[in-house]
Design a protein around this motif. Structure first.
Motif, short mmCIF file in Angstrom:
data_model
loop_
_atom_site.label_atom_id
_atom_site.label_comp_id
_atom_site.label_asym_id
_atom_site.label_seq_id
_atom_site.Cartn_x
_atom_site.Cartn_y
_atom_site.Cartn_z
N GLU A 189 0.74 4.42 -2.44
CA GLU A 189 0.35 5.75 -1.94
C GLU A 189 1.49 6.75 -1.99
N THR A 199 3.90 6.63 0.22
CA THR A 199 4.32 6.84 1.62
C THR A 199 5.80 6.53 1.73
N ASP A 218 0.84 -1.20 0.00
CA ASP A 218 0.00 0.00 0.00
C ASP A 218 0.87 1.25 0.00
#
Ligand code: NAI
Length: 269
Positions: A239, A241, A235
């Motif tokens: 994203e 991140t 994820d």
């Protein structure tokens, strides 16, 4: 499948976090090359992944050996055609007091945990930059790259270094096709406490391994299953991140360190 027509190079891919990452990304269509120093475990992991329908390859590599790494990188680019995803994940740990840490242990931990990451970037980045496709470098640091503990000198030194290096890399690649993130887990149930099995000095292997016995117990008691961090890591890549934290319970330790930094900075007139 989300990762169809992509390829990934995963160091330390024969077991633990690297293998779990390979499996999940492989299921989602990525073609993976596992690089690992443990030839036998590597073979059986590649075979298992293939039996699960994953396009997996294996190559024996000591990430701390720059000449071997150069060769493997070249061969990998030939085999896979390209590398979109680079997981600088291989790492080893020791536990010993300062002043009693064998220099060979220092050299080993720095070679694998820090220089192994740097070599991966040096050898794969140019080909990634030349690709007109999204790419990503994920470096496996640790929460030990944010918070230090007694007895973890070499490990903390290298993991803080990997966090710092990743921050630099992120800035350099901000406007490029290559994303960067740094994985910062706390205890995960893997064989990290048995790192000594791969010590280059066979005479140090048993001691390096038994020195980690307290950590083996901690991981047994408190470690999270490896699969819990894989989804988070994937994820995070999607994203964008950068710091990939996986253990909510350890947040106060990070906050406390930041607070100590702030407090000492506030002492400046
Ligand atoms: P693991 O010991 O299960 O797997 C590490 C893999 O790296 C093994 O397959 C091993 O053969 C390989 N390896 C060791 N030295 C190598 C070398 N010189 N060249 C190539 N491959 C080598 O341990 P784990 O936990 O999966 O470790 C992966 C990464 O996760 C490491 O960087 C570790 O520091 C980091 N990490 C692990 C945590 C944990 O609690 N398990 C917590 C935070 C970070």
């Amino acid at each position: 499948k989300a990762f169809s027509n992509t390829t990934g190079f995963i160091t330390g891919g024969a077991s633990g976090i690297g293998l779990a990452m390979a499996r999940e990304l492989g299921r989602r269509g990525m073609q993976v090359m596992l690089a690992d120093i443990e030839a036998r475990v590597l073979d059986s992991s590649v075979e298992t992944l293939r039996s699960e329908g994953i396009e997996a390859h294996g190559t024996v590599l000591d990430v701390g050996d720059p000449d071997a790494y150069a060769r493997v990188a070249e061969e990998t680019l030939t085999t896979l055609g390209k590398v979109n995803f680079l997981f600088n994940n291989a790492g080893v740990g020791t536990l010993s007091p300062a002043g009693q840490t064998p220099i060979r242990d220092w050299q080993w931990v720095v070679n694998v945990n820090l220089l192994g990451v740097a070599y991966g970037v040096e050898y794969f980045l140019p080909s990634m930059q030349a690709l007109d496709e999204p790419c990503h470098v994920m470096n496996t640091a640790s929460l030990a790259g944010h918070v230090a503990n007694a007895g973890f000198g070499p490990y903390n030194a290298t993991k803080f270094a990997v966090v710092g290096y990743s921050e630099s890399l992120r800035q350099e690649l901000a406007q490029s096709n290559i994303g960067v993130s740094v994985l910062c887990p706390a205890w995960i149930k893997t064989r990290i406490a048995e790192s000594g099995r791969n010590h280059p000095d066979a005479r140090r292997a048993a001691d390096a391994q038994s020195g980690m016995n307290p950590i083996a117990e901690l991981i047994e008691a408190e470690g999270l299953p490896v699969d819990t961090l894989i989804q988070r890591a994937i994820d995070a890549m999607a994203e964008g991140t950068f710091y990939v934290f996986t253990h909510p319970d350890f947040r106060p330790m990070v906050e406390e360190r930041l607070e100590r930094v702030r407090a000492d900075y506030n002492k400046l007139p």
